[in-house]
Design an enzyme around this catalytic site. Structure first.
Site, PDB file in Angstrom:
ATOM      1  N   HIS A  68     -69.673 -11.442 -77.327  1.00 53.20           N
ATOM      2  CA  HIS A  68     -71.043 -11.730 -77.766  1.00 53.20           C
ATOM      3  C   HIS A  68     -72.043 -10.840 -77.013  1.00 53.20           C
ATOM      4  CE1 HIS A  68     -69.549 -15.151 -80.046  1.00 53.20           C
ATOM      5  NE2 HIS A  68     -68.870 -15.486 -78.991  1.00 53.20           N
TER       6      HIS A  68
ATOM      7  N   TYR B  96     -66.193 -17.304 -68.861  1.00 52.72           N
ATOM      8  CA  TYR B  96     -67.638 -17.074 -68.814  1.00 52.72           C
ATOM      9  C   TYR B  96     -68.066 -16.724 -67.396  1.00 52.72           C
ATOM     10  CZ  TYR B  96     -68.403 -19.129 -73.501  1.00 52.72           C
ATOM     11  OH  TYR B  96     -68.410 -19.390 -74.839  1.00 52.72           O
TER      12      TYR B  96
END
EC number: 1.11.1.-
Length: 350
Positions: free
Chosen positions: A63, A332
């Protein structure tokens, strides 16, 4: 677009967002996956994302291309009986979010991705925090971190060895992981939206709401847009940056709104498999309205340094037993540490 004055080269393969668009050779071997058994580490997963899309200093490893948004969440109090989380008490909480597309190349064309994503950091007046990362598809291609790692390997080899028109690689992967058929079928039946603001976004994984007596309820949530869904137009497929530009133009007309809807699981509904939808007849509760008022470039916007860790949860919301949640959280954190370290090194040389 870049946080650093580096030249960005377009291209690369999408790792997760479009199984049907990835083709090439695929084999499940220890040499290919890099594992001798057990779950891949966060570093291994992020290394694999970098192998698929290349390294782009200062950007998220997936992303990578996105835009910051700010606004608020108005809870109507309907979820308060299910959860003691203050975010569900009637009232307003501030939101910093990020709209993005899948893939690790920040220069890729918007039309190359058929999944949009919305990540939110919701801060209540009392200081509790909820982070959620949602996709415009309600399910995930694979069920486990191990399968994700294998899928990234397939994507990497597809980029390196694809023969034009060949589907052998992805056919091989889907034969080994038949659960991916559900994801591909969903994408086939739901063309991507023409804008960020007219897409629905889903939690994908299940979570648990905890009430004041300690009772737990498995749920999933989604946000449904007030703007009517319009599918991607053919002309947009040739436009590399229509999503961010369209978002800015739409917000000049007024705020964007989504209704947050929570779906309640019934006994027997799986909570540890993100490749499966729950039956459509499950109870659904409208719990409030997400309002986006402003967008800002991610280069210096308020979302730039936030890791939208799906396990940053307030008291009253807990993770389910979905094995992807811990893997996502760790990945993450690894991605965040790498890009922050790159920024520090860049700053030190100025």
């Amino acid at each position: 677009m870049s946080r650093f004055p580096f030249r960005i080269v377009a291209g690369g393969a999408l790792a997760v967002v479009a199984l049907g668009s990835v083709a090439g050779a695929y084999a499940i071997t220890h040499g290919l996956t890099g594992l001798l058994g057990g779950q891949p580490s966060a570093a291994q997963i992020i290394d694999r994302f970098e192998a698929v899309s290349g390294k782009h200093a200062g950007f998220r490893r997936n992303h990578a291309k996105g835009v910051c948004v700010t606004g608020y969440f108005d809870s109507n109090g309907n979820a308060a009986p299910l959860s003691r989380a203050s975010v569900f008490a009637a009232g307003r909480s501030q939101v910093v979010g990020r709209l993005s597309i899948g893939g690790g190349n920040p220069a890729q064309a918007d039309g190359a991705s058929n999944v949009r994503s919305l990540a939110l950091r919701i801060l209540t007046p009392g200081g509790s925090e909820w982070r959620t990362a949602m996709n415009s598809a309600p399910i995930f291609p694979v069920r486990t971190p191990e399968a994700l790692f294998e899928m990234l390997a397939a994507s990497r080899q597809a980029r390196e060895t694809t023969t034009y028109g060949s589907d052998e690689g992805m056919d091989g992967f889907m034969k080994a992981h038949p659960e991916t058929v559900r994801f591909e079928q969903w994408l086939h039946d739901h063309p991507p939206s023409s804008a960020f603001g007219n897409a629905a976004y889903y939690s994908v994984s299940a979570f648990r709401l905890i009430d004041r007596d300690g009772h737990a309820q498995n749920v999933r949530w989604r946000v449904e847009p007030d703007d009517a869904y319009v599918p991607l137009a053919d002309a947009q497929k040739q436009d590399s940056d229509f999503l961010e530009r369209g978002l800015a133009e739409r917000l000049q007309q007024g705020p964007l709104r989504w209704h947050m809807v929570i779906t309640l699981a019934q006994p027997g509904d799986v909570s540890n498999d993100s490749t499966r939808l729950w039956p459509a007849n499950r109870t659904q509760i409208d719990v409030g309205t997400l309002v986006v008022q402003r967008e800002e470039a991610q280069i210096d916007g308020p979302c730039r340094d936030i890791s939208f860790d799906p396990l940053t949860l307030p008291d009253g919301i807990a993770p389910s037993d979905d094995p992807l949640l811990k893997a996502r959280s760790a990945a993450y954190a690894e991605s965040h540490e790498r890009r922050v370290s790159e920024e520090r090194r860049y700053a030190a040389h100025q």
